[in-house]
Design a protein around this motif. Sequence first.
Motif, PDB file in Angstrom:
ATOM      1  N   HIS A  55       0.816  -1.211   0.000  1.00 46.84           N
ATOM      2  CA  HIS A  55       0.000   0.000   0.000  1.00 46.84           C
ATOM      3  C   HIS A  55       0.854   1.268   0.000  1.00 46.84           C
ATOM      4  CE1 HIS A  55       0.844  -0.651   4.269  1.00 46.84           C
ATOM      5  NE2 HIS A  55       0.731   0.655   4.393  1.00 46.84           N
ATOM      6  N   GLU A  56       2.190   1.110  -0.018  1.00 49.08           N
ATOM      7  CA  GLU A  56       3.084   2.263   0.041  1.00 49.08           C
ATOM      8  C   GLU A  56       3.046   3.124  -1.222  1.00 49.08           C
ATOM      9  OE1 GLU A  56       6.998   0.961   0.998  1.00 49.08           O
ATOM     10  OE2 GLU A  56       6.451   0.407   3.033  1.00 49.08           O
ATOM     11  N   GLY A  57       2.494   2.637  -2.294  1.00 49.64           N
ATOM     12  CA  GLY A  57       2.462   3.442  -3.504  1.00 49.64           C
ATOM     13  C   GLY A  57       2.217   2.589  -4.723  1.00 49.64           C
ATOM     14  N   SER A  58       2.455   3.183  -5.844  1.00 47.79           N
ATOM     15  CA  SER A  58       2.181   2.516  -7.107  1.00 47.79           C
ATOM     16  C   SER A  58       3.237   1.460  -7.416  1.00 47.79           C
ATOM     17  CB  SER A  58       2.152   3.549  -8.229  1.00 47.79           C
ATOM     18  OG  SER A  58       3.468   4.016  -8.479  1.00 47.79           O
ATOM     19  N   MET A  59       2.936   0.656  -8.428  1.00 53.11           N
ATOM     20  CA  MET A  59       3.887  -0.356  -8.863  1.00 53.11           C
ATOM     21  C   MET A  59       5.153   0.299  -9.402  1.00 53.11           C
ATOM     22  SD  MET A  59       4.916  -3.386  -9.046  1.00 53.11           S
ATOM     23  CE  MET A  59       3.557  -4.385  -8.573  1.00 53.11           C
ATOM     24  N   ASP A  60       5.043   1.487  -9.985  1.00 53.02           N
ATOM     25  CA  ASP A  60       6.242   2.190 -10.463  1.00 53.02           C
ATOM     26  C   ASP A  60       7.197   2.483  -9.309  1.00 53.02           C
ATOM     27  OD1 ASP A  60       5.808   2.263 -13.225  1.00 53.02           O
ATOM     28  OD2 ASP A  60       4.555   4.059 -13.076  1.00 53.02           O
ATOM     29  N   LEU A  61       6.651   2.880  -8.165  1.00 51.12           N
ATOM     30  CA  LEU A  61       7.492   3.138  -7.000  1.00 51.12           C
ATOM     31  C   LEU A  61       8.134   1.841  -6.492  1.00 51.12           C
ATOM     32  CD1 LEU A  61       5.334   5.727  -5.022  1.00 51.12           C
ATOM     33  CD2 LEU A  61       7.417   6.148  -6.322  1.00 51.12           C
ATOM     34  N   MET A  62       7.349   0.764  -6.495  1.00 51.52           N
ATOM     35  CA  MET A  62       7.905  -0.523  -6.073  1.00 51.52           C
ATOM     36  C   MET A  62       8.986  -0.975  -7.055  1.00 51.52           C
ATOM     37  SD  MET A  62       4.745  -2.631  -4.465  1.00 51.52           S
ATOM     38  CE  MET A  62       5.786  -3.758  -3.574  1.00 51.52           C
ATOM     39  N   ALA A  63       8.752  -0.781  -8.336  1.00 55.12           N
ATOM     40  CA  ALA A  63       9.748  -1.144  -9.350  1.00 55.12           C
ATOM     41  C   ALA A  63      11.027  -0.344  -9.131  1.00 55.12           C
ATOM     42  CB  ALA A  63       9.185  -0.915 -10.750  1.00 55.12           C
ATOM     43  N   ASP A  64      10.897   0.917  -8.754  1.00 59.31           N
ATOM     44  CA  ASP A  64      12.078   1.730  -8.446  1.00 59.31           C
ATOM     45  C   ASP A  64      12.844   1.147  -7.260  1.00 59.31           C
ATOM     46  OD1 ASP A  64      11.415   3.443 -10.525  1.00 59.31           O
ATOM     47  OD2 ASP A  64      10.520   4.966  -9.198  1.00 59.31           O
ATOM     48  N   LYS A  65      12.106   0.673  -6.254  1.00 60.17           N
ATOM     49  CA  LYS A  65      12.764   0.029  -5.102  1.00 60.17           C
ATOM     50  C   LYS A  65      13.518  -1.217  -5.552  1.00 60.17           C
ATOM     51  CE  LYS A  65       9.619   1.599  -1.501  1.00 60.17           C
ATOM     52  NZ  LYS A  65       8.753   1.238  -0.383  1.00 60.17           N
ATOM     53  N   PHE A  66      12.909  -1.995  -6.450  1.00 64.20           N
ATOM     54  CA  PHE A  66      13.590  -3.188  -6.953  1.00 64.20           C
ATOM     55  C   PHE A  66      14.828  -2.821  -7.761  1.00 64.20           C
ATOM     56  CE2 PHE A  66       9.396  -5.439  -6.430  1.00 64.20           C
ATOM     57  CZ  PHE A  66       9.841  -6.285  -5.431  1.00 64.20           C
ATOM     58  N   GLN A  67      14.751  -1.749  -8.541  1.00 59.69           N
ATOM     59  CA  GLN A  67      15.924  -1.309  -9.298  1.00 59.69           C
ATOM     60  C   GLN A  67      17.065  -0.926  -8.349  1.00 59.69           C
ATOM     61  OE1 GLN A  67      13.979   1.680 -11.816  1.00 59.69           O
ATOM     62  NE2 GLN A  67      14.519   0.431 -13.608  1.00 59.69           N
ATOM     63  N   SER A  93      -2.028 -16.940  -4.473  1.00 60.60           N
ATOM     64  CA  SER A  93      -1.693 -17.119  -5.894  1.00 60.60           C
ATOM     65  C   SER A  93      -2.199 -15.962  -6.755  1.00 60.60           C
ATOM     66  CB  SER A  93      -2.220 -18.453  -6.413  1.00 60.60           C
ATOM     67  OG  SER A  93      -3.625 -18.481  -6.376  1.00 60.60           O
ATOM     68  N   GLY A  94      -3.365 -15.435  -6.468  1.00 61.27           N
ATOM     69  CA  GLY A  94      -3.874 -14.294  -7.232  1.00 61.27           C
ATOM     70  C   GLY A  94      -3.008 -13.062  -7.037  1.00 61.27           C
ATOM     71  N   ALA A  95      -2.578 -12.837  -5.802  1.00 56.35           N
ATOM     72  CA  ALA A  95      -1.709 -11.687  -5.519  1.00 56.35           C
ATOM     73  C   ALA A  95      -0.381 -11.825  -6.252  1.00 56.35           C
ATOM     74  CB  ALA A  95      -1.478 -11.564  -4.012  1.00 56.35           C
ATOM     75  N   ILE A  96       0.141 -13.046  -6.319  1.00 64.96           N
ATOM     76  CA  ILE A  96       1.418 -13.282  -6.997  1.00 64.96           C
ATOM     77  C   ILE A  96       1.274 -12.995  -8.488  1.00 64.96           C
ATOM     78  CG2 ILE A  96       3.135 -15.024  -7.632  1.00 64.96           C
ATOM     79  CD1 ILE A  96       2.424 -16.406  -4.913  1.00 64.96           C
ATOM     80  N   LYS A  97       0.253 -13.559  -9.104  1.00 63.21           N
ATOM     81  CA  LYS A  97       0.051 -13.352 -10.545  1.00 63.21           C
ATOM     82  C   LYS A  97      -0.164 -11.881 -10.868  1.00 63.21           C
ATOM     83  CE  LYS A  97      -1.911 -17.932 -11.277  1.00 63.21           C
ATOM     84  NZ  LYS A  97      -3.137 -18.680 -11.563  1.00 63.21           N
ATOM     85  N   ASN A  98      -0.977 -11.192 -10.087  1.00 58.80           N
ATOM     86  CA  ASN A  98      -1.230  -9.768 -10.315  1.00 58.80           C
ATOM     87  C   ASN A  98       0.038  -8.932 -10.126  1.00 58.80           C
ATOM     88  OD1 ASN A  98      -3.926 -10.263 -10.846  1.00 58.80           O
ATOM     89  ND2 ASN A  98      -4.565  -9.832  -8.744  1.00 58.80           N
ATOM     90  N   PHE A  99       0.808  -9.274  -9.109  1.00 58.40           N
ATOM     91  CA  PHE A  99       2.038  -8.535  -8.841  1.00 58.40           C
ATOM     92  C   PHE A  99       3.017  -8.681 -10.011  1.00 58.40           C
ATOM     93  CE2 PHE A  99       6.293  -8.020  -7.136  1.00 58.40           C
ATOM     94  CZ  PHE A  99       6.174  -6.848  -6.423  1.00 58.40           C
ATOM     95  N   ILE A 100       3.204  -9.909 -10.482  1.00 58.82           N
ATOM     96  CA  ILE A 100       4.130 -10.150 -11.602  1.00 58.82           C
ATOM     97  C   ILE A 100       3.642  -9.414 -12.844  1.00 58.82           C
ATOM     98  CG2 ILE A 100       5.108 -11.902 -13.143  1.00 58.82           C
ATOM     99  CD1 ILE A 100       6.232 -11.871 -10.271  1.00 58.82           C
ATOM    100  N   PHE A 101       2.356  -9.497 -13.126  1.00 56.64           N
ATOM    101  CA  PHE A 101       1.810  -8.801 -14.288  1.00 56.64           C
ATOM    102  C   PHE A 101       2.067  -7.292 -14.181  1.00 56.64           C
ATOM    103  CE2 PHE A 101      -1.640  -6.495 -16.394  1.00 56.64           C
ATOM    104  CZ  PHE A 101      -1.469  -6.943 -17.708  1.00 56.64           C
ATOM    105  N   ASP A 102       1.774  -6.723 -13.013  1.00 55.59           N
ATOM    106  CA  ASP A 102       1.978  -5.287 -12.814  1.00 55.59           C
ATOM    107  C   ASP A 102       3.456  -4.907 -12.924  1.00 55.59           C
ATOM    108  OD1 ASP A 102      -0.735  -5.012 -12.439  1.00 55.59           O
ATOM    109  OD2 ASP A 102      -0.617  -4.882 -10.249  1.00 55.59           O
ATOM    110  N   LEU A 103       4.328  -5.778 -12.424  1.00 55.95           N
ATOM    111  CA  LEU A 103       5.763  -5.523 -12.521  1.00 55.95           C
ATOM    112  C   LEU A 103       6.242  -5.594 -13.976  1.00 55.95           C
ATOM    113  CD1 LEU A 103       8.017  -4.881 -10.498  1.00 55.95           C
ATOM    114  CD2 LEU A 103       8.522  -7.317 -10.412  1.00 55.95           C
ATOM    115  N   LEU A 104       5.704  -6.557 -14.725  1.00 59.37           N
ATOM    116  CA  LEU A 104       6.075  -6.695 -16.132  1.00 59.37           C
ATOM    117  C   LEU A 104       5.683  -5.472 -16.956  1.00 59.37           C
ATOM    118  CD1 LEU A 104       5.131 -10.425 -16.781  1.00 59.37           C
ATOM    119  CD2 LEU A 104       7.425  -9.457 -16.808  1.00 59.37           C
ATOM    120  N   ILE A 105       4.500  -4.926 -16.687  1.00 60.80           N
ATOM    121  CA  ILE A 105       4.048  -3.810 -17.519  1.00 60.80           C
ATOM    122  C   ILE A 105       4.772  -2.502 -17.217  1.00 60.80           C
ATOM    123  CG2 ILE A 105       1.801  -4.806 -18.048  1.00 60.80           C
ATOM    124  CD1 ILE A 105       0.542  -2.960 -16.011  1.00 60.80           C
ATOM    125  N   THR A 106       5.580  -2.460 -16.148  1.00 65.43           N
ATOM    126  CA  THR A 106       6.410  -1.270 -15.913  1.00 65.43           C
ATOM    127  C   THR A 106       7.550  -1.204 -16.930  1.00 65.43           C
ATOM    128  OG1 THR A 106       7.972  -2.317 -14.372  1.00 65.43           O
ATOM    129  CG2 THR A 106       5.964  -1.315 -13.421  1.00 65.43           C
TER     130      THR A 106
END
Length: 182
Positions: A55-67, A93-106
């Motif tokens: 809930h800390e922010g968008s997937m873009d922010l999370m992707a930045d943390k991963f970078q 499993s739904g959370a995992i699939k959604n997370f990966i999809f959201d991460l991929l589209i960044t």
Amino acid sequence: MKLVKPLNLFNELLKKNPSKRGRFLGLCINEQHVDLAVSDPDNLYAVPLSVIHRHEGSMDLMADKFQTLISEHNLAGFVIDSPYRTNSTRCDSGAIKNFIFDLLITRKFPGLKYTFWSDQIATKHMDFVVEHNVKFILEDLNLSQLDPKEIVDKFAAARLLQGYLDCVHTSVELDKKADFHK
């Protein structure tokens, strides 16, 4: 990001110059947070790293943390809790699939590879380590007010990654022995 088979991810890493191999990041994903663990530089052991609250922010922010983690820890790939198994209490499993999809589209990780692994394929050694670390945290550090289940949950990504590392190392060793006996 590209999905590869678990052993292929590890074998690709072994083909690289040892000084440029990199490490793995383990991810255990649920609706509320992502537990993270990182392998040591030799990819023998997993260590709990942190928890990112979703809930800390968008997937873009999370992707930045991963970078940032990729550059800080010289990460070569992600080992992600498998969404294709049953009876998991830690990761949805739904959370995992959604997370990966959201991460991929960044589109922020074009060369990074990932694989799925199940924390159900863990080793007795990891169970021993988790149990004794929790005992140490609660008793020896005088932190008895903490909930043991909460602490064990923080080790979910480390348990996942350690199971992966143990299995791929065993597989590589068995392949070496089989080649030797030919």
